[in-house]
Motif scaffolding. Structure first.
Motif, mmCIF file in Angstrom:
data_model
loop_
_atom_site.group_PDB
_atom_site.id
_atom_site.type_symbol
_atom_site.label_atom_id
_atom_site.label_comp_id
_atom_site.label_asym_id
_atom_site.label_seq_id
_atom_site.Cartn_x
_atom_site.Cartn_y
_atom_site.Cartn_z
ATOM 1 N N ARG A 126 0.828 -1.199 0.000
ATOM 2 C CA ARG A 126 0.000 0.000 0.000
ATOM 3 C C ARG A 126 0.864 1.251 0.000
ATOM 4 N N ASP A 127 0.457 2.224 -0.788
ATOM 5 C CA ASP A 127 1.206 3.473 -0.838
ATOM 6 C C ASP A 127 1.247 4.082 0.555
ATOM 7 N N GLY A 150 2.276 0.611 -5.263
ATOM 8 C CA GLY A 150 1.145 -0.100 -5.857
ATOM 9 C C GLY A 150 0.989 0.222 -7.337
ATOM 10 N N ALA A 151 -0.004 -0.416 -7.938
ATOM 11 C CA ALA A 151 -0.283 -0.176 -9.356
ATOM 12 C C ALA A 151 -1.562 0.639 -9.466
ATOM 13 N N THR A 172 2.580 0.999 -12.929
ATOM 14 C CA THR A 172 3.279 1.432 -11.725
ATOM 15 C C THR A 172 4.237 2.558 -12.089
ATOM 16 N N ASP A 173 4.531 3.392 -11.106
ATOM 17 C CA ASP A 173 5.384 4.549 -11.375
ATOM 18 C C ASP A 173 6.775 4.138 -11.840
ATOM 19 N N PHE A 286 11.465 -2.675 -8.327
ATOM 20 C CA PHE A 286 10.497 -2.317 -7.282
ATOM 21 C C PHE A 286 9.195 -3.091 -7.426
ATOM 22 N N LEU A 287 9.277 -4.265 -7.983
ATOM 23 C CA LEU A 287 8.062 -5.059 -8.156
ATOM 24 C C LEU A 287 8.042 -6.254 -7.224
ATOM 25 N N ASN A 288 9.177 -6.600 -6.688
ATOM 26 C CA ASN A 288 9.233 -7.824 -5.906
ATOM 27 C C ASN A 288 10.048 -7.598 -4.634
ATOM 28 N N ALA A 289 10.001 -8.565 -3.712
ATOM 29 C CA ALA A 289 10.765 -8.469 -2.475
ATOM 30 C C ALA A 289 11.804 -9.582 -2.445
#
Lengths: 525, 169
Positions: A126-127, A150-151, A172-173, A286-289
């Motif tokens: 969440r932003d 987020g998207a 996504t940004d 910045f899409l995954n952990a």
């Protein structure tokens, strides 16, 4: 606002519902005046901020509309407030607007976020805004999570029996277009799942702040599963990533990751072992952990500069953790973690040229009664932080060894319901600049009533090059209702704080370094 | 900037004066540490639910949970259930199960990566305790844990869950 028509349609449906409308929200206002030490120049820089986040949720039957705004005049973190496409700071920003319908399927339109599996292929959250500083690797500077993770799109989740299916598409940004799907089948014996994520950069889009990703067209495939047999549980996760664009593929983009965990009883103890092999493209998605196989907070002092793994770093690591509790409230815990960069090795190699990291922790909790306990902890970490394999000489690497000891005692006290006193010692040596540091952190938390508490902290650091440095601070935190339908939490901070984990009123969070006065009021209604 | 302040104050005024006919209802479906999917509605079907949002890195949470386990035993006649919701990040979620096993807690332990569900309940940091009625209304929420809070919570629960005179379940 590309989803504005969809939002309006769902908003119309929300208004047409026959049920009762309810509004709830959380408003957080923060003010601060003081100075912040610049990590590079060592100079104290004036800082004053006023910021407000308002998070409103309107619900009617199966519909929820969530809108969050941030207003900054300016933000506490001047490097990272919301900005326009021209780089100008915005003083009002819609950080979230999501409409959700929770029927036979769950549909969310607007700002959406989700995690697939363990987050190796997709982990959007969440932003957030304002309130989440993180401490960077070896400096005590703040690194706020002031980005839109987020998207802006649509998320659909459906469950039929043991099968859960998720689909997400949007923008996504940091990447551009994202289309992703995930299916997971859960049974008593375990689960299996798979994900597919395609990320495509949008050329010439001002929102894409990572300009180097202009040719990105990346596909990530994931399979994972868990098997359980009694108290033994084994889980495996494998991801591969490749570029569809031939030129980018030739440049080396792509990679793979494996993450495995085993939980098992061993002679009355519980053993957790984790292994990771994470070698993704050296591009920030910045899409995954990335999985982490170290303790996030070994001790409070070490946590100020704990080993951090980012989603674009390659690393292999191993963690072994043994824990046991006894009747009467005593428990013991030991852990060891090893990690290094990958240079043909599958297991971590503790070589300086591979940025090796080692960590050993031990903890002993003795609970004598609900009002009285003693907790002892110890940790040792060692890491190098320098050139990647094939780079410059390892003699130029930074090199750190940290040893910490901690103790905390909770007990009843006269005139107070209870008091917790705690202290930690740290000794740190660095090769990069030839420094040796000693640190002492003492804190006491006083609990006079259930409505408020006072945290007092004294922090001492002695470094061979810098100087002796004492600092102290106090934080008062109070909970109250005014009127009855609105609950408030007021926090007043004064003093000088080096940053790190701070606990007040039984609530712990990471805070940025600051010298001055801070006020915060969070109101929930 | 003055326009922003007026906007903010207007929001707050509307919120304060809003006729709250019904408490907010929040629903969720989360996985537990054994991989099973748990729906809040299924838990509510048995009675009111006390949700405790906690994390493996949160020391006050670990101090609070044994008290909550004892406390809930005193409300068996009201069918009060306790569900622990771990808000660890996906990176540290694997450390939850060994910790829970070592403690021998016998209630559902759900996984809420990064506290996304906790935020739906307006919680920002763990520990965060929420009482949800059998009909899904949020009857009580409290952040933080200080020694003695469990006694204040017990009084609140006695008041809220009282068969007569308290709020509706």
């Amino acid at each position: 606002m590309r989803h504005f028509p969809g939002l309006m349609l769902l908003a119309g449906a929300l208004a047409a519902q026959a049920g009762e409308l309810s509004l709830s929200g959380l408003n957080t206002t923060r003010f601060g005046k003081g100075t912040v030490r610049d990590d590079y120049s060592g100079a104290d820089v004036d800082r004053q901020y006023v910021e407000d986040v308002l998070d409103l949720t309107l619900s009617r039957d199966a519909f929820r509309l969530n809108v969050a705004t941030a207003m900054v005049w300016p933000s506490e973190f001047p490097d990272a407030p919301p900005r326009t496409g021209d780089g100008e700071i915005k003083d009002l920003d819609f950080i979230r607007r999501t409409l959700e319908w929770n029927g036979p399927v769950n549909v969310q339109v607007g700002d959406v976020w989700t995690t697939f599996g363990n987050g190796l292929a997709l982990s959007l959250y969440r932003d957030e805004n304002l309130v989440n500083p993180r401490l960077t690797g070896n400096n005590r500077a703040e690194l706020p999570t002031f980005w839109d993770s987020g998207a802006d799109g649509t998320l659909v989740e459906a469950q039929r029996g043991d099968l859960i299916v998720k689909a997400l598409w949007g923008k996504t940004d940091y990447v551009g277009h994202v289309a992703a799907g995930n299916a997971e089948w859960n049974r008593a014996w375990g689960s299996v799942g798979g994900s597919l994520v395609r990320a495509t950069a949008i050329p010439q889009n001002d929102d894409i702040r990572a300009g180097s990703l202009a040719t990105l067209d990346l596909v990530t495939r994931e399979v994972y599963g868990t098997a359980r047999l009694g108290q033994v549980e084994l889980s495996l996760n494998h991801v591969d990533q490749h570029q569809l664009d031939q030129e980018a593929r030739n440049a080396g983009a792509g990679g793979l990751a494996t993450y495995a965990t085993l939980t098992s009883p061993v002679l009355g103890w519980t053993l957790l072992s984790e292994y990771k092999y994470y070698r993704f493209a050296r591009q920030t998605l910045f899409l995954n952990a990335a999985p982490i196989v170290q303790r996030e907070i070994p001790t409070k002092l070490i946590a100020r500069s704990t080993h951090r793994v980012f989603s674009n770093e390659n690393e292999t690591g191993l963690l072994l953790d043994l824990s046991r509790s006894w009747e009467g409230g005593h428990s013991l815990r030991f852990s060891g973690a090893w990690a290094s960069h990958i240079d043909g090795n599958v297991l971590p190699r503790l070589e300086e040229s591979l940025n090796a990291y080692q960590e050993y922790t031990a903890g002993w909790l003795m609970e004598f009664s609900p009002e009285r306990h003693l907790e002892l902890s110890a940790a040792y970490t060692e890491e190098t932080n320098g050139w990647l394999p094939g780079g410059e000489s390892v003699a130029d690497n930074d090199w750190y060894r940290r040893a910490g000891l901690g103790a905390a005692l909770l007990m009843p006290a006269p005139l107070l319901r209870s008091v917790e006193v705690a202290g930690e010692l740290l000794h740190k040596t660095e090769r990069g600049n030839g420094e040796a540091h000693s640190g002492l952190l003492l804190w006491a938390e006083l609990f006079p009533s259930t409505l408020w508490s006072l945290n007092l902290t004294a922090d001492y650091e002695e470094a061979s090059i810098i100087r002796q440095d004492w600092m102290g601070s106090g934080e008062l935190r109070a909970d109250f209702r005014l009127p009855e339908s609105i609950s408030h939490t007021l926090t007043v901070f004064a003093g000088r704080l080096r940053g790190g984990q701070v606990c007040s009123n039984g609530n712990c969070r990471i805070v940025a370094p600051f010298n001055g006065v801070k006020l915060s009021l969070a109101s929930s209604f | 900037m003055p326009r922003r302040i007026v906007l903010l104050l207007s929001f707050l005024l509307v919120a304060a004066l809003w006729p709250l006919h019904a408490a907010e209802t929040v629903s969720f479906r989360l996985k537990d540490i054994n991989g099973s999917s748990v729906d809040l509605a299924d838990l509510r079907a048995k009675g009111p639910v006390l949700l405790s949002f906690w994390a493996t890195y949160c020391e006050p949470c670990k101090k609070e949970i044994p008290h909550l386990i004892d406390l809930v035993k005193g409300f068996q006649s009201q069918n009060l259930q306790l569900a622990l919701v771990a808000v660890d990040s996906p990176r540290s979620q694997k450390q939850i199960k060994p910790y829970v096993n070592s403690k021998g807690w016998g209630m559902p332990v759900l996984l809420d990566a990064n506290g996304q569900t906790m935020k739906k309940f307006k919680g920002s940091n763990p520990p965060y305790t929420v009482l949800v009625s059998a009909t899904g209304e949020v009857l009580y929420a409290h952040g933080g844990y200080k020694p003695g809070d469990e006694k204040a919570l017990e009084e609140e629960l006695r008041h809220i869950l009282a068969p007569a005179g308290g709020k509706e379940q």
